[in-house]
Design a protein around this motif. Structure first.
Motif, PDB file in Angstrom:
ATOM      1  N   GLY A  12       6.444  17.395   8.955  1.00  0.00           N
ATOM      2  CA  GLY A  12       7.769  17.352   9.565  1.00  0.00           C
ATOM      3  C   GLY A  12       8.482  16.023   9.400  1.00  0.00           C
ATOM      4  O   GLY A  12       9.508  15.787  10.024  1.00  0.00           O
ATOM      5  N   THR A  13       7.943  15.149   8.555  1.00  0.00           N
ATOM      6  CA  THR A  13       8.569  13.856   8.279  1.00  0.00           C
ATOM      7  C   THR A  13       8.862  13.748   6.792  1.00  0.00           C
ATOM      8  O   THR A  13       7.993  14.010   5.961  1.00  0.00           O
ATOM      9  N   ALA A  14      10.102  13.375   6.471  1.00  0.00           N
ATOM     10  CA  ALA A  14      10.484  13.125   5.083  1.00  0.00           C
ATOM     11  C   ALA A  14      10.417  11.627   4.828  1.00  0.00           C
ATOM     12  O   ALA A  14      10.822  10.829   5.680  1.00  0.00           O
ATOM     13  N   TYR A  15       9.897  11.256   3.687  1.00  0.00           N
ATOM     14  CA  TYR A  15       9.848   9.861   3.264  1.00  0.00           C
ATOM     15  C   TYR A  15      10.929   9.674   2.220  1.00  0.00           C
ATOM     16  O   TYR A  15      11.038  10.464   1.279  1.00  0.00           O
ATOM     17  N   VAL A  16      11.740   8.631   2.406  1.00  0.00           N
ATOM     18  CA  VAL A  16      12.973   8.476   1.651  1.00  0.00           C
ATOM     19  C   VAL A  16      12.974   7.182   0.851  1.00  0.00           C
ATOM     20  O   VAL A  16      12.518   6.139   1.327  1.00  0.00           O
ATOM     21  N   ASP A  17      13.495   7.274  -0.370  1.00  0.00           N
ATOM     22  CA  ASP A  17      13.798   6.102  -1.186  1.00  0.00           C
ATOM     23  C   ASP A  17      15.281   5.812  -0.945  1.00  0.00           C
ATOM     24  O   ASP A  17      16.138   6.516  -1.474  1.00  0.00           O
ATOM     25  N   PRO A  18      15.602   4.807  -0.109  1.00  0.00           N
ATOM     26  CA  PRO A  18      16.999   4.559   0.261  1.00  0.00           C
ATOM     27  C   PRO A  18      17.846   4.017  -0.895  1.00  0.00           C
ATOM     28  O   PRO A  18      17.350   3.301  -1.764  1.00  0.00           O
ATOM     29  N   ASP A  45       9.071  21.578  -0.288  1.00  0.00           N
ATOM     30  CA  ASP A  45      10.152  21.982  -1.189  1.00  0.00           C
ATOM     31  C   ASP A  45      11.340  21.029  -1.149  1.00  0.00           C
ATOM     32  O   ASP A  45      12.218  21.091  -2.012  1.00  0.00           O
ATOM     33  N   ASP A  46      11.385  20.143  -0.158  1.00  0.00           N
ATOM     34  CA  ASP A  46      12.514  19.225  -0.010  1.00  0.00           C
ATOM     35  C   ASP A  46      12.358  17.940  -0.821  1.00  0.00           C
ATOM     36  O   ASP A  46      13.274  17.111  -0.849  1.00  0.00           O
ATOM     37  N   ARG A  47      11.235  17.759  -1.474  1.00  0.00           N
ATOM     38  CA  ARG A  47      11.055  16.582  -2.336  1.00  0.00           C
ATOM     39  C   ARG A  47      12.132  16.566  -3.409  1.00  0.00           C
ATOM     40  O   ARG A  47      12.461  17.592  -3.989  1.00  0.00           O
ATOM     41  N   GLY A  48      12.703  15.393  -3.631  1.00  0.00           N
ATOM     42  CA  GLY A  48      13.739  15.236  -4.652  1.00  0.00           C
ATOM     43  C   GLY A  48      15.146  15.508  -4.170  1.00  0.00           C
ATOM     44  O   GLY A  48      16.110  15.248  -4.894  1.00  0.00           O
ATOM     45  N   LYS A  49      15.298  15.999  -2.958  1.00  0.00           N
ATOM     46  CA  LYS A  49      16.640  16.277  -2.439  1.00  0.00           C
ATOM     47  C   LYS A  49      17.329  14.988  -2.011  1.00  0.00           C
ATOM     48  O   LYS A  49      16.688  14.016  -1.612  1.00  0.00           O
ATOM     49  N   THR A  50      18.630  15.007  -2.087  1.00  0.00           N
ATOM     50  CA  THR A  50      19.466  13.890  -1.676  1.00  0.00           C
ATOM     51  C   THR A  50      19.632  13.915  -0.160  1.00  0.00           C
ATOM     52  O   THR A  50      19.852  14.977   0.425  1.00  0.00           O
ATOM     53  N   VAL A  51      19.537  12.751   0.465  1.00  0.00           N
ATOM     54  CA  VAL A  51      19.777  12.625   1.903  1.00  0.00           C
ATOM     55  C   VAL A  51      21.219  12.157   2.078  1.00  0.00           C
ATOM     56  O   VAL A  51      21.626  11.155   1.476  1.00  0.00           O
ATOM     57  N   VAL A  52      21.984  12.884   2.894  1.00  0.00           N
ATOM     58  CA  VAL A  52      23.408  12.621   3.062  1.00  0.00           C
ATOM     59  C   VAL A  52      23.715  12.349   4.531  1.00  0.00           C
ATOM     60  O   VAL A  52      23.261  13.069   5.418  1.00  0.00           O
ATOM     61  N   THR A  65      11.188  11.417  -1.267  1.00  0.00           N
ATOM     62  CA  THR A  65      10.083  11.248  -2.208  1.00  0.00           C
ATOM     63  C   THR A  65       8.856  12.044  -1.812  1.00  0.00           C
ATOM     64  O   THR A  65       8.032  12.383  -2.657  1.00  0.00           O
ATOM     65  N   ASP A  66       8.721  12.354  -0.510  1.00  0.00           N
ATOM     66  CA  ASP A  66       7.567  13.101  -0.030  1.00  0.00           C
ATOM     67  C   ASP A  66       7.889  13.682   1.341  1.00  0.00           C
ATOM     68  O   ASP A  66       8.783  13.194   2.033  1.00  0.00           O
ATOM     69  N   VAL A  67       7.154  14.716   1.718  1.00  0.00           N
ATOM     70  CA  VAL A  67       7.294  15.324   3.044  1.00  0.00           C
ATOM     71  C   VAL A  67       5.890  15.620   3.571  1.00  0.00           C
ATOM     72  O   VAL A  67       5.051  16.154   2.843  1.00  0.00           O
ATOM     73  N   TRP A 119      15.304   1.312   9.838  1.00  0.00           N
ATOM     74  CA  TRP A 119      14.978   1.002   8.452  1.00  0.00           C
ATOM     75  C   TRP A 119      15.306  -0.457   8.187  1.00  0.00           C
ATOM     76  O   TRP A 119      16.377  -0.949   8.545  1.00  0.00           O
ATOM     77  N   ASP A 120      14.406  -1.149   7.532  1.00  0.00           N
ATOM     78  CA  ASP A 120      14.586  -2.540   7.139  1.00  0.00           C
ATOM     79  C   ASP A 120      14.187  -2.646   5.678  1.00  0.00           C
ATOM     80  O   ASP A 120      13.146  -2.116   5.277  1.00  0.00           O
ATOM     81  N   GLU A 121      14.984  -3.328   4.874  1.00  0.00           N
ATOM     82  CA  GLU A 121      14.712  -3.404   3.437  1.00  0.00           C
ATOM     83  C   GLU A 121      13.356  -4.020   3.117  1.00  0.00           C
ATOM     84  O   GLU A 121      12.861  -3.870   2.012  1.00  0.00           O
ATOM     85  N   ASP A 122      12.742  -4.706   4.062  1.00  0.00           N
ATOM     86  CA  ASP A 122      11.433  -5.313   3.837  1.00  0.00           C
ATOM     87  C   ASP A 122      10.273  -4.354   4.085  1.00  0.00           C
ATOM     88  O   ASP A 122       9.127  -4.681   3.791  1.00  0.00           O
ATOM     89  N   ASP A 123      10.556  -3.173   4.633  1.00  0.00           N
ATOM     90  CA  ASP A 123       9.496  -2.203   4.904  1.00  0.00           C
ATOM     91  C   ASP A 123       9.066  -1.498   3.620  1.00  0.00           C
ATOM     92  O   ASP A 123       9.785  -1.507   2.618  1.00  0.00           O
ATOM     93  N   ASP A 124       7.905  -0.847   3.695  1.00  0.00           N
ATOM     94  CA  ASP A 124       7.387  -0.108   2.544  1.00  0.00           C
ATOM     95  C   ASP A 124       7.725   1.376   2.608  1.00  0.00           C
ATOM     96  O   ASP A 124       7.779   2.041   1.593  1.00  0.00           O
ATOM     97  N   THR A 125       7.914   1.905   3.817  1.00  0.00           N
ATOM     98  CA  THR A 125       8.220   3.322   3.964  1.00  0.00           C
ATOM     99  C   THR A 125       9.448   3.509   4.846  1.00  0.00           C
ATOM    100  O   THR A 125       9.699   2.722   5.756  1.00  0.00           O
ATOM    101  N   TYR A 126      10.194   4.554   4.535  1.00  0.00           N
ATOM    102  CA  TYR A 126      11.411   4.886   5.270  1.00  0.00           C
ATOM    103  C   TYR A 126      11.317   6.353   5.630  1.00  0.00           C
ATOM    104  O   TYR A 126      11.277   7.208   4.750  1.00  0.00           O
ATOM    105  N   GLU A 127      11.251   6.632   6.924  1.00  0.00           N
ATOM    106  CA  GLU A 127      10.979   7.979   7.405  1.00  0.00           C
ATOM    107  C   GLU A 127      12.185   8.611   8.084  1.00  0.00           C
ATOM    108  O   GLU A 127      12.986   7.931   8.714  1.00  0.00           O
ATOM    109  N   LEU A 128      12.255   9.939   7.942  1.00  0.00           N
ATOM    110  CA  LEU A 128      13.198  10.776   8.686  1.00  0.00           C
ATOM    111  C   LEU A 128      12.386  11.893   9.295  1.00  0.00           C
ATOM    112  O   LEU A 128      11.647  12.583   8.585  1.00  0.00           O
ATOM    113  N   ASN A 129      12.510  12.088  10.605  1.00  0.00           N
ATOM    114  CA  ASN A 129      11.822  13.247  11.173  1.00  0.00           C
ATOM    115  C   ASN A 129      12.818  14.379  11.351  1.00  0.00           C
ATOM    116  O   ASN A 129      14.029  14.186  11.265  1.00  0.00           O
TER     117      ASN A 129
END
Length: 80
Positions: A30-36, A8-15, A25-27, A51-61
Motif C-alpha cells: 500500500g506504499t508507492a516509492y517515487v523518484d521525484p 501494476d502502478d510501477r512506472g506511472k506518473t505522480v501528479v 519506481t516500486d509499490v 520529502w527531503d532531497e537528501d533522503d534515499d526513499t520517497y514514499e506515498l501511502n
C-alpha cells in the motif's frame, strides 16, 4: 477518498494539481516509492510529504492518493 496501490502502478506518473512530481519506481504494502522530479515539487508539498532531497526513499501511502488512472496517480488536492 483513497485509491488502492498495486504492483501494476510501477512506472506511472505522480501528479499533484497540474504538476508531474515524479514516477513510481516500486509499490509494496500500500506504499508507492517515487523518484521525484524536484523541479516540479513545491516546497509546501515537500513538507507535507516529508520529502527531503537528501533522503534515499520517497514514499506515498494510499491515504495520500485520490485516484489511480491508466498512466497516472493523482494526489489529494489538500496536500499542497
Amino acid at each position: 477518498m483513497t485509491a488502492e496501490l498495486s504492483d501494476d502502478d510501477r512506472g506511472k506518473t505522480v501528479v499533484s494539481g497540474t504538476e508531474r512530481i515524479g514516477t513510481v519506481t516500486d509499490v509494496s504494502g500500500g506504499t508507492a516509492y517515487v523518484d521525484p522530479d524536484w523541479d516540479h515539487v513545491p516546497d509546501g508539498l515537500r513538507e507535507t510529504l516529508d520529502w527531503d532531497e537528501d533522503d534515499d526513499t520517497y514514499e506515498l501511502n494510499e491515504s495520500m492518493v485520490t485516484a489511480v488512472r491508466n498512466a497516472e496517480i493523482r494526489l489529494r488536492d489538500d496536500l499542497t
